[in-house]
Write a protein that holds these residues in place. Structure first.
Motif: not given
Length: 97
Positions: A7, A18, A20, A75, A77, A89
């Motif tokens: 990001y 980040v 996931e 966060w 995002q 992103d």
């Protein structure tokens, strides 16, 4: 399976990776925003380490890995921790296990 996304702030250029998904040992990584050092820090939550160390079972009561602040929060995002601008992103995606 898990992956890492990059990001970037559209206002100041701050970048953060980040994570996931779920890792090899059933853990996930939560992106936390720290108002003290103005960074996004990734903390390991759950999985095998959470089975052994109860403090790793959730984000509650965790400290910033960079400055030790207890004021970290999940966060959203979207918001840049440095300047308050918009994080986007970049489309860079890397698989992680």
């Amino acid at each position: 399976m898990a992956w890492k996304r990059k990001y970037r702030c559209t206002a100041c250029g701050y970048e953060a990776d980040v994570y996931e998904g779920t890792g090899l040992f059933r853990q996930h990584i939560s992106a936390m925003s720290c108002p003290e050092c103005k960074r996004i820090e990734n903390i390991v939550v759950g999985g095998v380490i959470g089975d052994v160390a109860p403090s790793y079972r959730s984000e509650v009561g965790r400290l910033c890995l960079h400055c030790g602040s207890d004021r970290i929060q999940l966060w959203d995002q979207r918001t840049c921790p440095k300047c308050g601008g918009k994080m986007a992103d970049t489309g860079e995606k890397e698989f992680w296990t």
